[in-house]
Design a protein around this motif. Structure first.
Motif, PDB file in Angstrom:
ATOM      1  N   GLU A  12       0.848  -1.272   0.065  1.00  0.00           N
ATOM      2  CA  GLU A  12       0.032   0.028   0.075  1.00  0.00           C
ATOM      3  C   GLU A  12       0.786   1.326   0.067  1.00  0.00           C
ATOM      4  OE1 GLU A  12       0.047  -2.205   2.205  1.00  0.00           O
ATOM      5  OE2 GLU A  12      -0.252  -1.806   4.234  1.00  0.00           O
ATOM      6  N   ILE A  13       2.059   1.155   0.304  1.00  0.00           N
ATOM      7  CA  ILE A  13       2.858   2.583   0.213  1.00  0.00           C
ATOM      8  C   ILE A  13       3.714   2.581  -1.307  1.00  0.00           C
ATOM      9  CG2 ILE A  13       3.414   2.246   2.597  1.00  0.00           C
ATOM     10  CD1 ILE A  13       6.579   1.592   1.591  1.00  0.00           C
ATOM     11  N   ALA A  14       3.374   1.695  -2.082  1.00  0.00           N
ATOM     12  CA  ALA A  14       4.099   1.939  -3.465  1.00  0.00           C
ATOM     13  C   ALA A  14       3.480   2.971  -4.611  1.00  0.00           C
ATOM     14  CB  ALA A  14       4.031   0.492  -4.095  1.00  0.00           C
ATOM     15  N   ASP A  15       4.089   3.967  -4.832  1.00  0.00           N
ATOM     16  CA  ASP A  15       3.766   4.869  -5.984  1.00  0.00           C
ATOM     17  C   ASP A  15       4.176   3.898  -7.181  1.00  0.00           C
ATOM     18  OD1 ASP A  15       2.832   7.087  -4.225  1.00  0.00           O
ATOM     19  OD2 ASP A  15       4.895   7.256  -3.830  1.00  0.00           O
ATOM     20  N   VAL A  16       5.308   3.459  -7.274  1.00  0.00           N
ATOM     21  CA  VAL A  16       5.677   2.582  -8.439  1.00  0.00           C
ATOM     22  C   VAL A  16       6.084   1.193  -7.920  1.00  0.00           C
ATOM     23  CG1 VAL A  16       7.102   2.338 -10.364  1.00  0.00           C
ATOM     24  CG2 VAL A  16       6.274   4.611  -9.686  1.00  0.00           C
ATOM     25  N   PHE A  17       5.593   0.071  -8.666  1.00  0.00           N
ATOM     26  CA  PHE A  17       6.000  -1.258  -8.277  1.00  0.00           C
ATOM     27  C   PHE A  17       7.351  -1.615  -9.269  1.00  0.00           C
ATOM     28  CE2 PHE A  17       2.052  -2.063  -6.005  1.00  0.00           C
ATOM     29  CZ  PHE A  17       2.735  -2.725  -4.955  1.00  0.00           C
ATOM     30  N   VAL A  18       8.265  -2.243  -8.955  1.00  0.00           N
ATOM     31  CA  VAL A  18       9.473  -2.509  -9.699  1.00  0.00           C
ATOM     32  C   VAL A  18       9.625  -3.927  -9.504  1.00  0.00           C
ATOM     33  CG1 VAL A  18      11.658  -2.470 -10.124  1.00  0.00           C
ATOM     34  CG2 VAL A  18      10.693  -0.307  -9.260  1.00  0.00           C
ATOM     35  N   VAL A  19       9.399  -4.670 -10.462  1.00  0.00           N
ATOM     36  CA  VAL A  19       9.993  -6.268 -10.488  1.00  0.00           C
ATOM     37  C   VAL A  19      11.414  -6.318 -11.055  1.00  0.00           C
ATOM     38  CG1 VAL A  19       9.249  -8.427 -11.223  1.00  0.00           C
ATOM     39  CG2 VAL A  19       7.630  -6.883 -10.847  1.00  0.00           C
ATOM     40  N   ASN A  20      12.244  -6.682 -10.107  1.00  0.00           N
ATOM     41  CA  ASN A  20      13.526  -6.399 -10.630  1.00  0.00           C
ATOM     42  C   ASN A  20      14.100  -7.772 -11.099  1.00  0.00           C
ATOM     43  OD1 ASN A  20      15.774  -4.966 -11.085  1.00  0.00           O
ATOM     44  ND2 ASN A  20      16.893  -5.376  -9.013  1.00  0.00           N
ATOM     45  N   LYS A  21      15.253  -8.050 -11.559  1.00  0.00           N
ATOM     46  CA  LYS A  21      15.945  -9.135 -12.147  1.00  0.00           C
ATOM     47  C   LYS A  21      14.678  -9.899 -12.945  1.00  0.00           C
ATOM     48  CE  LYS A  21      18.335  -9.913  -7.585  1.00  0.00           C
ATOM     49  NZ  LYS A  21      18.854 -10.770  -6.472  1.00  0.00           N
ATOM     50  N   ALA A  22      14.345  -8.890 -13.888  1.00  0.00           N
ATOM     51  CA  ALA A  22      13.435  -9.713 -15.035  1.00  0.00           C
ATOM     52  C   ALA A  22      14.207 -10.392 -15.913  1.00  0.00           C
ATOM     53  CB  ALA A  22      12.839  -8.281 -15.753  1.00  0.00           C
ATOM     54  N   ASP A  23      15.453 -10.522 -15.907  1.00  0.00           N
ATOM     55  CA  ASP A  23      16.282 -11.314 -16.820  1.00  0.00           C
ATOM     56  C   ASP A  23      15.944 -12.912 -16.404  1.00  0.00           C
ATOM     57  OD1 ASP A  23      19.158 -11.410 -15.035  1.00  0.00           O
ATOM     58  OD2 ASP A  23      17.598  -9.664 -14.819  1.00  0.00           O
ATOM     59  N   ARG A  24      15.892 -12.965 -15.153  1.00  0.00           N
ATOM     60  CA  ARG A  24      15.520 -14.369 -14.736  1.00  0.00           C
ATOM     61  C   ARG A  24      14.140 -14.736 -15.207  1.00  0.00           C
ATOM     62  NH1 ARG A  24      18.037 -14.254  -8.574  1.00  0.00           N
ATOM     63  NH2 ARG A  24      19.868 -13.460  -9.167  1.00  0.00           N
ATOM     64  N   GLY A  25      13.818 -16.140 -14.935  1.00  0.00           N
ATOM     65  CA  GLY A  25      12.410 -16.470 -15.258  1.00  0.00           C
ATOM     66  C   GLY A  25      11.270 -16.025 -14.263  1.00  0.00           C
ATOM     67  N   GLY A  26      10.023 -15.808 -14.527  1.00  0.00           N
ATOM     68  CA  GLY A  26       9.176 -15.784 -13.626  1.00  0.00           C
ATOM     69  C   GLY A  26       8.562 -14.381 -13.317  1.00  0.00           C
ATOM     70  N   ALA A  27       9.113 -13.463 -14.143  1.00  0.00           N
ATOM     71  CA  ALA A  27       9.006 -11.894 -13.783  1.00  0.00           C
ATOM     72  C   ALA A  27       7.257 -11.646 -14.210  1.00  0.00           C
ATOM     73  CB  ALA A  27       9.844 -11.139 -14.974  1.00  0.00           C
ATOM     74  N   GLY A  28       6.929 -12.297 -15.124  1.00  0.00           N
ATOM     75  CA  GLY A  28       5.620 -12.111 -15.724  1.00  0.00           C
ATOM     76  C   GLY A  28       4.667 -12.672 -14.518  1.00  0.00           C
TER      77      GLY A  28
END
Lengths: 326, 326
Positions: free
Chosen positions: B184-200
């Motif tokens: 609830e504090i996020a203004d922007v979410f970052v899914v980092n390490k998107a080069d690895r699998g499972g980011a989607g």
């Protein structure tokens, strides 16, 4: 329910009364001081155990295993899971409900997650009060589990008689535990999920990190556990017992409890006066708050002015302690 | 160094002066109020960005990528990494030193980790002051990175104009993020390490969790990044800019800053009065502290007695705000 009846119910270890008393803590009820007065003389008997570590290391399963271990030894057990209250999680944790079922009919077990909605200065003030309720209810061992791993969580988990720090193989490595600032609060380390590979490496990394730290009387043991197979749970139980005995013999436990209650009273006073200052700041329309926003006055100066307002003229701290019967 | 010279150095953006000023914050120096008075009128220009997430999700590398992105757009950048001060980590983070080297000769970049040794009420009070120093030094964007993920860290990261919450694929799942109370504090979410699998999967989980939350004006975007390949960093930069523009247009940013400075002053007042109460409790030999330990008086009652002592008789909060020139 009348407060006397509620207190009597807690002291008799009645599940409903204990649950209701903890709800009062959760809600920041104005009845807490009166309840506290009734319960406090009957506290101090329980051994309190803090359980902290990164999300996902298996703290909840470990707490459940400790409950089983305690019950098989005839001890009564309580688990208090401190939930940082995400509106997304809805307050109660899923795992909490699952675990509840296994012990739902055992009067010797009380498991509860507590949301801290910012009342009373958050979990730092709510946790000790809830722990005392469980203590007064006659539970032999109270496990306090925090969900996150941060400064406030570390403080809560370390405000216990014995603090367990849980890591898992590949949780990162000991450097991550070190970065999170949780190495130094551990009385016992737990490398959980030892059924997976890499537990030996995690133990070795922890040993190396500990060697770099300051020398202390009690060198925290490192116990490998698996909540799945039950491996290491007996050893963990023994390590907790060992720490209790050593603390009782050396006087460390007594000293730690003394510091804790002083810290708690200090936080209570600070929180209440801070609230008072905030109210004034908001009421002071067109004054301090506006000057702050216009950058005509800086936060330190504003704090100083409010301090004078809130604390009267006793600015140098010379005033004597108020009348006991005041 | 004289304080006037130090302030002048900070305002001129001199690296040595900025470093020294932040050390004063770190040490809880008594010179801070005077320094704050000199710097405060020159603050409020920088955009502040909070960066939080579990240990190991790659916050530091992400901060470094944002510094590069900002520099390539001609913006001056600062990174403040809040270290919870483990005696085992020795105060400065390894990654900090590595990153430092890449920008050591660029006067448009200032990177610093700050230990909070419990002075000034910990990171909640130290962070805003350090941020203001970086702001006053003329940096366009100040990134505040916390190491742990707990109540205090979340508060620090959210006490900024734009808060980034970083998760990684398989970090657990969105339920873990939810349990940590950081959705609830996020203004922007970052899914980092998107080069690895499972980011989607992580993006989908976050979307599902967000759908369960309260409706808000600003729906936080979810950006996939890879600090290794640089993927998504431009999108992240744009998302931060977008949030800034929306906040300026709607007045949200101004309102958020106003609440923040009031909270800060409130915390300062609370902290100082709490310290005063603790000193009294310790000085009061054989009195309150002993009664507490003997369980003849409970913590609420002790707090009440101390409140009267610290705050004089202004107990109902009726007293007016002190003289401005008091």
């Amino acid at each position: 329910m009348k407060l006397d009846d509620l207190a009597a119910g807690v002291l008799a270890g009645e599940r409903r009364s204990v649950a209701r008393a903890i709800s009062l803590v959760e809600d920041g009820s104005t009845e807490l001081p009166a309840l506290s007065e009734l319960l406090y003389p009957n506290t101090g008997r329980a051994q309190t155990v803090g359980l902290t570590g990164s999300p996902g290391v298996g703290k909840s399963s470990l707490a459940e295993q400790l409950v089983r271990a305690g019950r098989s030894r005839g001890r009564t057990m309580a688990v208090l899971a401190i939930d940082p209250t995400s509106p997304f999680s809805g307050g109660a944790l899923l795992g909490d409900r699952l675990r509840m079922q296994a012990h739902a009919t055992d009067p010797g077990v009380f498991i509860r997650s507590m949301a801290t909605r910012g009342h009373l200065g958050g979990m730092a003030l709510a946790a000790p009060e809830a722990i005392r309720i469980l203590d007064a209810s006659g539970k032999d061992l109270v496990i306090v589990e925090t969900v996150g791993v941060g400064q406030a969580e570390v403080e809560v988990a370390s405000a216990t008689d014995t603090t367990l720090v849980v890591v898992q193989p590949g949780w990162g490595d000991a450097v991550q535990a070190s970065k999170a600032g949780i190495l130094e609060i551990a009385d016992v380390f737990v490398v959980n999920k030892a059924d997976r590979g890499g537990a030996g490496d995690a133990v070795r990394d922890l040993r190396n990190m500990l060697r770099m730290g300051p020398k202390v009387d009690w060198g925290p043991p490192i116990v490998k556990t698996s909540a799945v197979s039950g491996e290491g749970i007996d050893e963990l139980w023994d390590a907790i017992e060992q720490h209790r005995k050593q603390g009782e013999a050396s006087g460390d436990r007594q000293a730690r409890r003394r510091r804790r209650v002083i810290d708690e009273v200090k936080s209570m006073v600070a929180f209440r006066l801070g609230e008072r200052a905030a109210i004034r700041l908001r009421q002071d329309s067109g004054g301090l708050a506006a000057d702050l926003e216009a950058r005509e006055i800086d936060p330190y100066r504003a704090a100083e002015i409010l301090l004078k307002g809130v604390a009267g003229s006793n600015d140098a701290g010379e005033a004597t302690i108020g009348e006991r019967n005041g």
